[in-house]
Design a protein around this motif. Structure first.
Motif, PDB file in Angstrom:
ATOM      1  N   GLU A  60       0.824  -1.211   0.000  1.00 37.05           N
ATOM      2  CA  GLU A  60       0.000   0.000   0.000  1.00 37.05           C
ATOM      3  C   GLU A  60       0.858   1.261   0.000  1.00 37.05           C
ATOM      4  N   HIS A  61       1.976   1.205   0.716  1.00 37.29           N
ATOM      5  CA  HIS A  61       2.859   2.362   0.814  1.00 37.29           C
ATOM      6  C   HIS A  61       4.148   2.188   0.016  1.00 37.29           C
ATOM      7  N   GLY A  62       4.221   1.141  -0.789  1.00 33.52           N
ATOM      8  CA  GLY A  62       5.382   0.938  -1.636  1.00 33.52           C
ATOM      9  C   GLY A  62       6.669   0.710  -0.866  1.00 33.52           C
ATOM     10  N   TYR A  63       6.582   0.028   0.266  1.00 31.44           N
ATOM     11  CA  TYR A  63       7.737  -0.106   1.156  1.00 31.44           C
ATOM     12  C   TYR A  63       8.045  -1.568   1.419  1.00 31.44           C
ATOM     13  N   LEU A  64       9.333  -1.890   1.478  1.00 26.03           N
ATOM     14  CA  LEU A  64       9.768  -3.181   1.966  1.00 26.03           C
ATOM     15  C   LEU A  64      11.128  -3.007   2.632  1.00 26.03           C
TER      16      LEU A  64
END
Length: 236
Positions: free
Chosen positions: A67-71
């Motif tokens: 959803e927030h483009g984070y990993l």
């Protein structure tokens, strides 16, 4: 995490390309092979004009928020010549999703030209390259909105849906088990292409003070936490 060549400046303080992003597209499709607990193993080619060299590399995903483009995750480099132990770093990633992050990095000393050169190394990006250069690359457009235009967003999202890889940037944040004087640098970052079909990862390390186009090649090694395991480290 290549060998340190010279002392480099701290990463660019420019605002993250994920700020105030275009919210017109949904999150990228979920991928079971890109999730917390997944492990990957392979090599990073760190060859230079003096010699051929490759390090064994293990990666574990610790968190993934589409959803927030984070990993985020850890990377473990083995058989590093200057280190007495495997070198582990913690990294954070940006998923190019047209909503949070675009193809343009805008920091870490990477220019739009650097972005073009590295993304175009991935065969799955080739079908977009001509359109990307024609409609997206004009410098005035990049300076105005950091590349978060309707054209760029549309092509980024179509790229993900039709070709089923995801493009990331991975930035190592700190060393986990060694000090900063270990002889390696984490000043740069990785351009990454992740295949949702088989979990394979290819990437290229960018740091203007390191050998160019150091290739990272990884394969998924586990299903539901089977496969290799890291040593135990505490992440701060």
């Amino acid at each position: 995490m290549p060998v340190r060549v010279v002392d480099t400046a701290t990463p660019s303080s420019q605002p993250s390309s994920g700020q105030d992003a275009n919210a017109g597209h949904p999150s990228p499709p979920s991928c079971s092979l890109l999730s917390a607990g997944r492990c990957y193993a392979g090599t990073q080619n760190v060859s230079n004009i003096q010699k051929e060299e490759a390090w064994k590399v293990n990666v574990r995903i610790h968190g993934c928020d589409l959803e927030h483009g984070y990993l985020c995750g850890t990377m473990e480099a083995l058989n590093v010549p200057l280190a007495d132990t495997p070198v582990v770093t913690f990294w954070e990633g940006e998923i190019v999703d047209a909503k949070n992050y675009t193809f343009f990095t805008g920091k870490w000393e990477a220019s739009p030209e650097d972005d073009i050169r590295h993304w175009s190394k991935f065969p799955s990006f080739t079908p977009l390259l001509d359109t990307f250069l024609t409609y997206v690359f004009p410098q005035s457009q990049i300076e105005t909105d950091g590349g978060k235009s309707v054209d760029l967003s549309n092509y980024a999202y179509i790229f993900m849906v039709l070709h089923h890889p995801t493009l990331h940037r991975w930035k190592e944040q700190y060393f986990v088990n060694v000090g900063v004087d270990c002889g390696l640098t984490i000043a740069g970052f990785y351009y990454v292409c992740f295949s949702c079909s088989d979990g394979s990862i290819s990437g290229y390390y960018y740091d203007p003070n390191s050998s160019p186009f150091q290739k990272l090649e990884l394969k998924c090694t586990n299903e539901k936490d089977s496969g290799f395991t890291f040593s135990s480290y505490e992440l701060q």
